[in-house]
Design an enzyme around this catalytic site. Structure first.
Site, mmCIF file in Angstrom:
data_model
loop_
_atom_site.group_PDB
_atom_site.id
_atom_site.type_symbol
_atom_site.label_atom_id
_atom_site.label_comp_id
_atom_site.label_asym_id
_atom_site.label_seq_id
_atom_site.Cartn_x
_atom_site.Cartn_y
_atom_site.Cartn_z
ATOM 1 N N ASP A 154 -47.876 10.935 -37.414
ATOM 2 C CA ASP A 154 -48.772 11.995 -37.879
ATOM 3 C C ASP A 154 -49.503 11.603 -39.150
ATOM 4 O OD1 ASP A 154 -49.914 14.494 -37.793
ATOM 5 O OD2 ASP A 154 -48.223 15.540 -38.704
ATOM 6 N N HIS A 169 -41.077 15.985 -33.573
ATOM 7 C CA HIS A 169 -41.693 15.575 -34.843
ATOM 8 C C HIS A 169 -41.297 16.587 -35.890
ATOM 9 C CE1 HIS A 169 -44.191 14.133 -37.962
ATOM 10 N NE2 HIS A 169 -44.969 15.190 -37.951
ATOM 11 N N ASP A 171 -41.528 17.943 -39.406
ATOM 12 C CA ASP A 171 -42.032 18.161 -40.763
ATOM 13 C C ASP A 171 -40.968 18.980 -41.480
ATOM 14 O OD1 ASP A 171 -44.694 17.004 -40.261
ATOM 15 O OD2 ASP A 171 -44.854 18.684 -38.861
ATOM 16 N N HIS A 224 -45.768 13.758 -45.413
ATOM 17 C CA HIS A 224 -47.215 14.001 -45.409
ATOM 18 C C HIS A 224 -47.576 15.458 -45.670
ATOM 19 C CE1 HIS A 224 -45.584 13.617 -41.312
ATOM 20 N NE2 HIS A 224 -46.301 14.680 -41.018
HETATM 21 ZN ZN LIG Z 1 -46.278 15.995 -39.375
#
Ligand SMILES: [Zn+2]
Length: 902
Positions: free
Chosen positions: A125, A13, A15, A349
């Site tokens: 997420d 994941h 980010d 996000h």
């Molecule tokens: Zn995230």
């Protein structure tokens, strides 16, 4: 009993920016993808990797390692590395409906360029999910959604805590229009298969525990394990680890797989009856401490900048460029796509939520500025192209040297309001002696002007002399040209400017036969027009009487300041804090403007507030004390917070516009404006993604958090059968309807906190939001019309900037007043007007705000041949010409394509 299959999906994941700035995370991404490519080329049995549903990380990697394009593309186009469908993993509620659509559109095109789109509605997420997601996914040809939050509690550091309000991880998720997808909740999070041991004993323990946890939620023998986590490096011995698992658990079938294969196997064995969930998923059936909803108010300047960029792209640049294209100009498709991509880079996000370290958010402001510069430039050049074709000769009859200008309404409804335009009364090229050129313009008389419309009627206006100033032109075929100009700022009361159209006006020296209306005589502290009467109290609160219904709303606009010992994710009121309010506190009130265009009052409050939390907060932050257990109070040291409020009532408006300015020097606090509506219904309405959603004012019985804030886009409404209030905002996405039985709407203006929160100790001094701020909102009484009355249209128009431009006296093929596109449709809200990405088709998008079917009727449009339904991915939904009349389902997102005639 069927043999269980253990589906292991390798992923990470990613980010892009969060607890480290973008480039530091990216350096690790480069290492990860280098490792992955080398591993997949060497080990054919490591045959699948899910690249997190977002295509942007392909660009992030190749920007640093362009020489790897061929090797990477070989793996993506063979489906071994699965990419898309999104461009970025957005926050669903803090980005507009159009931004969510463009994220899918750009992500699809990008993934196709790498071979294929992974058709998985991936929200690993996302901090809660919008209700229309199943409809958006279905229109994009995706029949599933994989998500981590929204229907069960996710605690500190992503541990699953407490009860769970779906009995299984597989469910049917339905949008308000009825579109349904197969939902898979990552009930044990997206890291439930990370770091799989290959040694026999640890592997036996690992799988025994993990399989039991998965079986607790699974409806079928297909158990899903995600081998990865946040920024998790690739498990390079995964093949060996799965071989070890097969040896230890011969009764189970272990496969390394991908989401489409897992979903196909799952569908084949789903029970007939699955739990069904409808609409938005916002963790409302939890204790309320881990919904992450207060990211809506973290670093509010980011939300305001995002609102500005979205607005310029959606409500100005795209529609104006489309209108210009209808008149023969080329459509600046690539520039607009670029501006969208730069803006979307701020929508992940952890970015738009304001829940990263300071360096991340500093970089975001540069991206916002880039996107806004492109959008405003496209809007202005499109307006110039349209303006060049408007016939203004009609004004010559009134004044042979009339100074015409055009006022453009790019909103979906006819519009009246105060519009500012700068009109040059003289221009002088700059020669060898600039002071002499200036002096010639300074000598021009600037008084005695009147504003008329295209039928020669006087229009109420105020006119201000801006003096002489420098300017320049950049001709398409010559060197730049500099000049001085003498300009006036005209503020006029524009009336009934057609939707998706314009009206022309002119400045003339000859007085019209009938003078414009004059300002009414009113007592001090009163603003009034045909719709509303506003009385300002001694403490600066407003009492608004809706003259249409006779209903009055009192005590509006008091400020409330409370201590906040929380973090960027969650608000937590300081222990023992009663809060401070301007209600009852005398304010300075002054009349700023009173004309036939509008009345403006300026109200100044001086509110003593604690300068910060007390000293114990810092220790609690360093010790990672969870928010519900914090005990810090507010400092005893006070500072004086000055709040300047400008209240405007325009002559023709059914809303009161408010601008608030302040210089924030206090820390650890939250400032809100309060609006008691006097209604106390069980539910209220909020503008969300392609949806005006009805929400319960009181959270579920499990809720323990004293705060129950929510997300909004353009507005929130609290109303009953006979009236109520809508509060519209410009980039202020957090509100709360207080459980005070007065139906008070609390609008968050500012939330100042000093730490990121989540899994560590990350101080964020800039999240205290020091410095000057400006907030804008509008108070809109519902006119006695209940939930779906005219107030929502008024609130949407509050989002749209007026555009205006001076015109020469010229002949042209466009009339002085015109609508490029005429439409009617009860309960429909306009969302987008643009040209298609891959064809010269005009695309117009609406959504049905109501739960009733309705009908869209389109008038003939010059330059458009036939109309037909399209999708959010701009693919024709059916081939038949709708003839300009379309049935619209309840809550439908409707995109209509019009073929441009050559
Ligand atoms: Zn995230």
């Amino acid at each position: 009993m069927t043999q269980s299959t253990v589906h292991v999906i390798a992923h990470t994941h990613w980010d892009r920016e969060w607890y480290m700035p973008f480039e530091l995370h990216r350096a690790r991404l480069v290492e990860l993808l280098d490792t992955l490519i080398e591993l997949m080329e060497r080990e054919p049995r490591f045959h699948r990797f899910h690249l997190d549903g977002q295509t942007i990380i392909l660009d992030d990697y190749l920007e640093v390692r362009p020489q790897m394009r061929e090797r990477l593309t070989a793996l993506t186009s063979s489906g071994r590395i699965q990419v898309g469908p999104w461009y970025i993993l957005q926050d669903a509620f803090l980005t507009s409906g159009e931004a969510n659509v463009r994220n899918l559109l750009i992500g699809h095109r990008h993934a196709r360029a790498f071979g294929a789109v992974c058709k998985v509605g991936y929200f690993p997420d996302t901090f809660g999910l919008m209700g229309q997601a199943p409809q958006l996914l279905r229109q994009a040809g995706i029949d599933n959604a994989i998500f981590g939050r929204g229907v069960r509690p996710v605690g500190f550091n992503n541990t699953t805590v407490g009860a769970y309000d779906s009995p299984g991880s597989e469910l049917r998720w339905q949008a308000p229009d009825g579109s349904t997808v197969l939902g898979v909740l990552l009930a044990n999070w997206y890291h439930n298969g990370k770091e799989i041991p290959s040694e026999p004993q640890p592997a036996a323990r690992y799988w025994t525990e993990r399989i039991a946890a998965a079986e607790r939620f699974a409806h079928t023998p297909h158990l899903l394990f995600l081998n990865g986590s946040d920024h998790q490096p690739v498990q390079t011995d995964l093949v060996a680890a799965l071989d070890a698992a097969r040896a230890q658990f011969p009764a189970l079938c272990f496969v390394q797989t991908d989401f489409p294969s897992y979903l196909a196997a799952l569908r084949d064995s789903l029970p007939e009856e699955l739990p069904a969930i409808r609409g938005e998923l916002r963790s409302q059936h939890t204790d309320g401490w881990n919904t992450l909803v207060h990211t809506a108010s973290a670093r509010i300047t980011i939300k305001q900048a995002n609102w500005r960029c979205q607005t310029w792209l959606e409500k100005a640049a795209e529609p104006l460029a489309a209108f210009a294209a209808l008149s023969g100009s080329p459509y600046p498709r690539d520039l607009l796509t670029y501006a969208w991509k730069v803006l979307l880079q701020n929508h992940p996000h952890d970015s738009i939520c304001g829940c990263s370290v300071d360096a991340v958010h500093r970089e975001m402001f540069t991206r916002f500025a880039k996107s806004e510069q492109v959008a405003t430039a496209v809007a202005q050049s499109s307006l110039a192209a349209i303006s060049a074709q408007i016939d203004t000769t009609i004004f010559q009859a009134c004044d042979p040297v009339a100074l015409p200008f055009v006022v453009v309404n790019s909103s979906g409804w006819a519009r009246s309001g105060a519009v500012k335009v700068e009109v040059e009364i003289g221009r002088q090229p700059i020669g060898p002696r600039p002071p002499e050129d200036r002096a010639r313009l300074e000598a021009l008389p600037a008084d005695g002007y009147h504003v008329i419309d295209s039928v020669g009627q006087a229009v109420a206006a105020t006119i201000e002399d801006l003096g002489v100033r420098f300017g320049y032109e950049l001709p398409a075929d010559r060197f730049r040209e500099r000049y001085f100009a003498r300009a006036l700022r005209v503020t006029l009361a524009a009336q009934e400017v057609p939707a998706l159209g314009y009206r022309s006006y002119a400045l003339v020296r000859r007085a019209p036969a009938v003078a414009a209306a004059r300002a009414p005589v009113l007592p001090f502290g009163v603003l009034e027009n045909q719709f509303l009467r506003v009385e300002i109290g001694e403490d600066g609160t407003l009492r608004i009487t809706d003259r249409r219904s006779g209903r009055a709303y009192a005590g509006l606009g008091a400020y409330e300041d409370v201590g906040d010992i929380g973090n960027e994710y969650m608000f937590r009121q300081a222990e023992g804090d009663q809060g401070r309010t301007t209600a009852g506190l005398p304010a300075q009130i002054a009349l700023t403007e009173h004309s036939a265009v509008r009345t403006v009052y300026t109200i100044v409050h001086t509110l003593p507030i604690p300068q910060s939390a007390d000293a114990s907060l810092e220790r609690e932050q360093r010790e990672l004390v969870p928010l519900p257990e914090r005990r810090a109070g507010r400092s005893a040291n006070l500072l004086l917070q000055t709040i300047t409020t400008e209240v405007t009532l325009e002559q023709a408006a059914a809303s009161v516009q408010v601008e608030v300015r302040l210089d924030n020097q206090a820390r650890d606090h939250r400032l809100r404006a309060l609006f008691p509506t006097g209604c106390a219904p069980a539910t209220h309405w909020a503008d969300s993604i392609f949806e005006v959603v009805e929400r319960s004012t009181t959270p579920g019985p499990e809720w323990r958090n004293p705060s129950a804030c929510q997300h909004q886009q353009a507005f929130v409404s609290v109303c009953d059968e006979a009236g109520g209030l809508t509060i519209a905002n410009q980039g202020l996405p957090e509100y709360e309807v207080l459980r005070d039985w007065r139906g008070t709407i609390a609008l968050t203006l500012l939330r100042a906190v000093g730490e990121l929160g989540d899994w560590g100790d990350f101080p964020t001094p800039e999240a205290q939001c020091p410095g000057t701020h400006t907030f804008r909102y509008a108070i809109i009484p519902n006119g006695g019309a209940g939930a779906l009355g005219p107030a929502h249209g008024e609130a949407y128009q509050f989002q749209v900037p007026w555009l205006a431009r001076q015109l020469p006296l010229q002949a042209g093929r466009l009339p002085p007043e015109h609508a490029f596109l005429r439409w009617t449709g009860e309960h429909l809200a306009l969302s987008a007007v643009k040209l298609a990405e891959e064809s010269d088709e005009l695309l117009v998008r609406w959504f049905n705000m109501s739960a009733q079917p309705t009908r869209l009727e389109l008038g003939p449009v010059a330059g458009v041949g036939s109309w037909c339904r399209s999708t959010i991915l701009e693919q024709r939904a059916d081939a038949t010409d709708g003839g300009g009349s379309f049935a619209v389902r309840p809550a439908e997102i409707l995109t209509i394509g019009g073929t441009l005639q050559p």
